[in-house]
Scaffold this motif. Structure first.
Motif, PDB file in Angstrom:
ATOM      1  N   ARG A 106       0.826  -1.196   0.000  1.00  0.00           N
ATOM      2  CA  ARG A 106       0.000   0.000   0.000  1.00  0.00           C
ATOM      3  C   ARG A 106       0.862   1.248   0.000  1.00  0.00           C
ATOM      4  O   ARG A 106       1.990   1.241   0.452  1.00  0.00           O
ATOM      5  CB  ARG A 106      -0.903   0.000   1.220  1.00  0.00           C
ATOM      6  CG  ARG A 106      -2.000  -1.028   1.097  1.00  0.00           C
ATOM      7  CD  ARG A 106      -2.819  -0.994   2.315  1.00  0.00           C
ATOM      8  NE  ARG A 106      -2.104  -1.840   3.278  1.00  0.00           N
ATOM      9  CZ  ARG A 106      -2.440  -2.028   4.506  1.00  0.00           C
ATOM     10  NH1 ARG A 106      -3.469  -1.435   5.009  1.00  0.00           N
ATOM     11  NH2 ARG A 106      -1.765  -2.813   5.298  1.00  0.00           N
ATOM     12  N   ASN A 107       0.283   2.295  -0.501  1.00  0.00           N
ATOM     13  CA  ASN A 107       0.951   3.580  -0.529  1.00  0.00           C
ATOM     14  C   ASN A 107       1.130   4.090   0.900  1.00  0.00           C
ATOM     15  O   ASN A 107       0.198   4.120   1.672  1.00  0.00           O
ATOM     16  CB  ASN A 107       0.100   4.547  -1.346  1.00  0.00           C
ATOM     17  CG  ASN A 107       0.758   5.884  -1.535  1.00  0.00           C
ATOM     18  OD1 ASN A 107       1.669   6.249  -0.796  1.00  0.00           O
ATOM     19  ND2 ASN A 107       0.298   6.600  -2.518  1.00  0.00           N
ATOM     20  N   THR A 137       2.123  -3.392   9.134  1.00  0.00           N
ATOM     21  CA  THR A 137       1.063  -4.356   9.392  1.00  0.00           C
ATOM     22  C   THR A 137       1.576  -5.752   9.043  1.00  0.00           C
ATOM     23  O   THR A 137       2.172  -5.954   7.988  1.00  0.00           O
ATOM     24  CB  THR A 137      -0.191  -4.033   8.554  1.00  0.00           C
ATOM     25  OG1 THR A 137      -0.599  -2.705   8.859  1.00  0.00           O
ATOM     26  CG2 THR A 137      -1.322  -4.989   8.873  1.00  0.00           C
ATOM     27  N   TYR A 138       1.344  -6.680   9.959  1.00  0.00           N
ATOM     28  CA  TYR A 138       1.785  -8.062   9.789  1.00  0.00           C
ATOM     29  C   TYR A 138       0.601  -9.005   9.910  1.00  0.00           C
ATOM     30  O   TYR A 138      -0.380  -8.698  10.589  1.00  0.00           O
ATOM     31  CB  TYR A 138       2.809  -8.442  10.869  1.00  0.00           C
ATOM     32  CG  TYR A 138       4.145  -7.767  10.703  1.00  0.00           C
ATOM     33  CD1 TYR A 138       5.183  -8.394  10.030  1.00  0.00           C
ATOM     34  CD2 TYR A 138       4.371  -6.502  11.226  1.00  0.00           C
ATOM     35  CE1 TYR A 138       6.412  -7.777   9.877  1.00  0.00           C
ATOM     36  CE2 TYR A 138       5.591  -5.874  11.078  1.00  0.00           C
ATOM     37  CZ  TYR A 138       6.610  -6.516  10.404  1.00  0.00           C
ATOM     38  OH  TYR A 138       7.822  -5.897  10.261  1.00  0.00           O
ATOM     39  N   ILE A 139       0.727 -10.169   9.273  1.00  0.00           N
ATOM     40  CA  ILE A 139      -0.229 -11.262   9.444  1.00  0.00           C
ATOM     41  C   ILE A 139       0.483 -12.324  10.265  1.00  0.00           C
ATOM     42  O   ILE A 139       1.561 -12.797   9.893  1.00  0.00           O
ATOM     43  CB  ILE A 139      -0.702 -11.829   8.101  1.00  0.00           C
ATOM     44  CG1 ILE A 139      -1.453 -10.746   7.326  1.00  0.00           C
ATOM     45  CG2 ILE A 139      -1.580 -13.062   8.315  1.00  0.00           C
ATOM     46  CD1 ILE A 139      -1.853 -11.154   5.931  1.00  0.00           C
ATOM     47  N   VAL A 140      -0.105 -12.662  11.406  1.00  0.00           N
ATOM     48  CA  VAL A 140       0.481 -13.631  12.332  1.00  0.00           C
ATOM     49  C   VAL A 140      -0.397 -14.869  12.325  1.00  0.00           C
ATOM     50  O   VAL A 140      -1.603 -14.785  12.588  1.00  0.00           O
ATOM     51  CB  VAL A 140       0.555 -13.036  13.764  1.00  0.00           C
ATOM     52  CG1 VAL A 140       1.155 -14.038  14.729  1.00  0.00           C
ATOM     53  CG2 VAL A 140       1.332 -11.729  13.770  1.00  0.00           C
ATOM     54  N   SER A 163      -4.147 -10.032  12.109  1.00  0.00           N
ATOM     55  CA  SER A 163      -3.284  -9.013  11.515  1.00  0.00           C
ATOM     56  C   SER A 163      -3.270  -7.834  12.473  1.00  0.00           C
ATOM     57  O   SER A 163      -4.263  -7.553  13.145  1.00  0.00           O
ATOM     58  CB  SER A 163      -3.778  -8.589  10.134  1.00  0.00           C
ATOM     59  OG  SER A 163      -5.015  -7.920  10.234  1.00  0.00           O
ATOM     60  N   ALA A 164      -2.126  -7.150  12.549  1.00  0.00           N
ATOM     61  CA  ALA A 164      -1.986  -6.003  13.440  1.00  0.00           C
ATOM     62  C   ALA A 164      -0.780  -5.184  13.021  1.00  0.00           C
ATOM     63  O   ALA A 164       0.133  -5.682  12.360  1.00  0.00           O
ATOM     64  CB  ALA A 164      -1.818  -6.469  14.892  1.00  0.00           C
ATOM     65  N   ARG A 165      -0.792  -3.916  13.426  1.00  0.00           N
ATOM     66  CA  ARG A 165       0.388  -3.069  13.254  1.00  0.00           C
ATOM     67  C   ARG A 165       1.330  -3.418  14.400  1.00  0.00           C
ATOM     68  O   ARG A 165       0.947  -3.334  15.562  1.00  0.00           O
ATOM     69  CB  ARG A 165      -0.001  -1.600  13.299  1.00  0.00           C
ATOM     70  CG  ARG A 165      -0.760  -1.184  12.039  1.00  0.00           C
ATOM     71  CD  ARG A 165      -1.179   0.237  12.047  1.00  0.00           C
ATOM     72  NE  ARG A 165      -0.350   1.274  11.475  1.00  0.00           N
ATOM     73  CZ  ARG A 165       0.347   1.242  10.357  1.00  0.00           C
ATOM     74  NH1 ARG A 165       0.411   0.154   9.663  1.00  0.00           N
ATOM     75  NH2 ARG A 165       1.002   2.288   9.921  1.00  0.00           N
ATOM     76  N   LEU A 166       2.535  -3.837  14.057  1.00  0.00           N
ATOM     77  CA  LEU A 166       3.483  -4.308  15.057  1.00  0.00           C
ATOM     78  C   LEU A 166       4.804  -3.554  14.944  1.00  0.00           C
ATOM     79  O   LEU A 166       5.294  -3.305  13.843  1.00  0.00           O
ATOM     80  CB  LEU A 166       3.760  -5.804  14.875  1.00  0.00           C
ATOM     81  CG  LEU A 166       2.558  -6.747  14.954  1.00  0.00           C
ATOM     82  CD1 LEU A 166       2.977  -8.160  14.565  1.00  0.00           C
ATOM     83  CD2 LEU A 166       1.955  -6.726  16.347  1.00  0.00           C
ATOM     84  N   SER A 167       5.364  -3.238  16.086  1.00  0.00           N
ATOM     85  CA  SER A 167       6.700  -2.640  16.127  1.00  0.00           C
ATOM     86  C   SER A 167       7.723  -3.764  15.965  1.00  0.00           C
ATOM     87  O   SER A 167       7.397  -4.949  16.141  1.00  0.00           O
ATOM     88  CB  SER A 167       6.912  -1.931  17.461  1.00  0.00           C
ATOM     89  OG  SER A 167       6.979  -2.881  18.508  1.00  0.00           O
ATOM     90  N   PRO A 168       8.962  -3.427  15.659  1.00  0.00           N
ATOM     91  CA  PRO A 168       9.993  -4.466  15.577  1.00  0.00           C
ATOM     92  C   PRO A 168      10.124  -5.267  16.879  1.00  0.00           C
ATOM     93  O   PRO A 168      10.349  -6.478  16.851  1.00  0.00           O
ATOM     94  CB  PRO A 168      11.270  -3.673  15.277  1.00  0.00           C
ATOM     95  CG  PRO A 168      10.777  -2.452  14.562  1.00  0.00           C
ATOM     96  CD  PRO A 168       9.468  -2.116  15.220  1.00  0.00           C
ATOM     97  N   GLU A 177       4.939  -9.774   6.764  1.00  0.00           N
ATOM     98  CA  GLU A 177       4.494  -8.403   6.528  1.00  0.00           C
ATOM     99  C   GLU A 177       3.336  -8.436   5.534  1.00  0.00           C
ATOM    100  O   GLU A 177       3.378  -9.140   4.526  1.00  0.00           O
ATOM    101  CB  GLU A 177       5.639  -7.557   5.987  1.00  0.00           C
ATOM    102  CG  GLU A 177       5.297  -6.093   5.920  1.00  0.00           C
ATOM    103  CD  GLU A 177       6.479  -5.224   5.553  1.00  0.00           C
ATOM    104  OE1 GLU A 177       6.221  -4.110   5.079  1.00  0.00           O
ATOM    105  OE2 GLU A 177       7.623  -5.639   5.745  1.00  0.00           O
ATOM    106  N   ASP A 178       2.277  -7.708   5.855  1.00  0.00           N
ATOM    107  CA  ASP A 178       1.098  -7.650   4.997  1.00  0.00           C
ATOM    108  C   ASP A 178       1.442  -6.893   3.729  1.00  0.00           C
ATOM    109  O   ASP A 178       2.208  -5.944   3.740  1.00  0.00           O
ATOM    110  CB  ASP A 178      -0.042  -6.952   5.741  1.00  0.00           C
ATOM    111  CG  ASP A 178      -1.390  -7.133   5.060  1.00  0.00           C
ATOM    112  OD1 ASP A 178      -1.468  -7.895   4.082  1.00  0.00           O
ATOM    113  OD2 ASP A 178      -2.355  -6.500   5.507  1.00  0.00           O
TER     114      ASP A 178
END
Length: 121
Positions: A2-3, A55-58, A89-94, A111-112
């Motif tokens: 995504r942009n 955003t990641y998919i876990v 899925s969630a926004r995750l920090s390193p 990563e999504d």
């Protein structure tokens, strides 16, 4: 993918809406001289914040509760999956990604992003 601007835009709109509802006394506090390019500086800061957490998919083993696992690392699920895969899925920090990778029962963290097929059949 995504942009990145589309990620920062909702945050910028929320910030501008929050500033718009401030009481007049708070909005007009005594400031000797306004900082130059304040709006541009704020948008740059918002863009930097939006870029920090991807955003990641876990995916998880079936016996784990996706919401509970997200809560363990302080994440808020954007979506919980229970049909094609089991996870969230969630926004995750390193740091959150690292913590999830160390947890038993976490099968994958990706990563999504967008995918494209080869066309119709």
């Amino acid at each position: 993918m995504r942009n990145r601007l589309s990620r920062a835009l909702p945050v910028a709109v929320a910030l501008l809406a929050a500033v718009a509802v401030l009481p007049v006394s708070a909005a007009t506090a005594a400031v000797p001289e306004p900082a130059a390019h304040t709006a541009q500086t704020a948008l740059a800061a918002l863009a930097a914040l939006a870029d920090e957490d991807e955003t990641y998919i876990v995916t998880l083993q079936k016996d784990l509760d996706p919401v509970a696992v997200a809560d363990m690392v302080g994440a808020t699920p954007v979506h919980v999956f229970d049909t094609a895969l089991h996870g969230f899925s969630a926004r995750l920090s390193p740091a959150q990604v690292t913590a999830l990778r160390a947890m038993p029962g976490v099968e994958s963290i990706e990563e999504d992003g967008e995918t494209a097929g080869f066309g119709t059949f």
